[in-house]
Design an enzyme around this catalytic site. Structure first.
Site, PDB file in Angstrom:
ATOM      1  N   ASP A  64       7.700  -4.810   5.587  1.00  0.00           N
ATOM      2  CA  ASP A  64       6.512  -4.030   5.944  1.00  0.00           C
ATOM      3  C   ASP A  64       6.560  -3.594   7.408  1.00  0.00           C
ATOM      4  O   ASP A  64       6.141  -2.486   7.744  1.00  0.00           O
ATOM      5  CB  ASP A  64       5.232  -4.825   5.657  1.00  0.00           C
ATOM      6  CG  ASP A  64       5.079  -5.118   4.170  1.00  0.00           C
ATOM      7  OD1 ASP A  64       4.897  -4.158   3.404  1.00  0.00           O
ATOM      8  OD2 ASP A  64       5.176  -6.296   3.785  1.00  0.00           O
ATOM      9  N   GLU A  83       1.363   6.095   6.976  1.00  0.00           N
ATOM     10  CA  GLU A  83       1.874   6.653   5.728  1.00  0.00           C
ATOM     11  C   GLU A  83       0.731   7.195   4.886  1.00  0.00           C
ATOM     12  O   GLU A  83      -0.334   6.588   4.797  1.00  0.00           O
ATOM     13  CB  GLU A  83       2.623   5.567   4.944  1.00  0.00           C
ATOM     14  CG  GLU A  83       3.307   6.081   3.702  1.00  0.00           C
ATOM     15  CD  GLU A  83       4.184   5.039   3.038  1.00  0.00           C
ATOM     16  OE1 GLU A  83       5.064   5.444   2.259  1.00  0.00           O
ATOM     17  OE2 GLU A  83       3.994   3.829   3.282  1.00  0.00           O
ATOM     18  N   ASP A  91       2.072   0.696   8.280  1.00  0.00           N
ATOM     19  CA  ASP A  91       2.327   0.695   6.844  1.00  0.00           C
ATOM     20  C   ASP A  91       1.166  -0.089   6.231  1.00  0.00           C
ATOM     21  O   ASP A  91       1.157  -1.322   6.265  1.00  0.00           O
ATOM     22  CB  ASP A  91       3.664   0.026   6.538  1.00  0.00           C
ATOM     23  CG  ASP A  91       3.963  -0.014   5.052  1.00  0.00           C
ATOM     24  OD1 ASP A  91       3.612   0.951   4.345  1.00  0.00           O
ATOM     25  OD2 ASP A  91       4.543  -1.019   4.592  1.00  0.00           O
TER      26      ASP A  91
END
Length: 180
Positions: free
Chosen positions: A138, A66, A7
């Site tokens: 996160d 992502e 992430d």
């Protein structure tokens, strides 16, 4: 086979490592790479070094990240994109194939709904992986990305839906760049 989920962020980059050698993904590690200082180039170097260290420590065979989404402002989006690019270059330099997933696709794969919030993702990651406590937000997001990739590998999700699931790198073919 281990999957490293990332992430990305220029201040905090979450990571999650899953073992997918069994039918049910197994938690290996997760955490956050926290950068220091105001110089963006130095923070990006810290992101690269942190991801390189995680790759060296765990030896994943695949890398999932992502995709960029619209941030609150253009400056934030640019910094996020630069952190994301740094992570992808690090994976490529380590010879890892890179797969990308959109935020809605990740939420759909983990919670069953594309509009889930961070708390729901955190809760489902904790439950699915049987963790004793919730990982930091996160790190939970990174584990959700790794779970999404694990599902995609098994064909449990459509890699072309929600604008995600594109695979690049070693072993990829042109089929991987278009929706299924």
């Amino acid at each position: 086979m281990l999957i490293l989920g990332i992430d990305p962020g220029s201040r905090i980059t979450g990571y999650g490592v899953l073992d997918v050698t069994t039918p049910t993904p197994r938690y290996v590690a997760s955490g956050c790479i926290r950068t220091r200082g105001d110089d963006l180039a130095q923070r990006l170097a810290q992101v690269y070094a942190g991801i390189s260290e995680v790759i060296g420590a765990h030896g994943p065979g695949e890398f999932a990240i992502e995709q960029v989404f619209m941030a609150k402002n253009a400056d934030s989006a640019l910094k996020l994109g630069q952190a994301r690019g740094t992570a992808i270059v690090c994976a490529a330099n380590h010879g890892l194939p890179v797969s990308e997933y959109g935020p809605r696709q990740i939420k759909q794969a983990v919670t069953g709904g594309g509009g889930a919030d961070k708390r729901q993702v955190q809760h489902m990651v904790t439950a699915v992986l049987g963790l004793s406590g919730s990982p930091q937000a996160d790190a939970a997001d990174a584990l959700a990305i790794a779970l999404t990739h694990a599902h995609a590998r098994l064909g449990l999700i459509n890699r072309g839906s929600y604008g995600g699931g594109r695979r690049r790198g070693k072993g990829a073919s042109w089929r991987d760049f278009r929706p299924s």
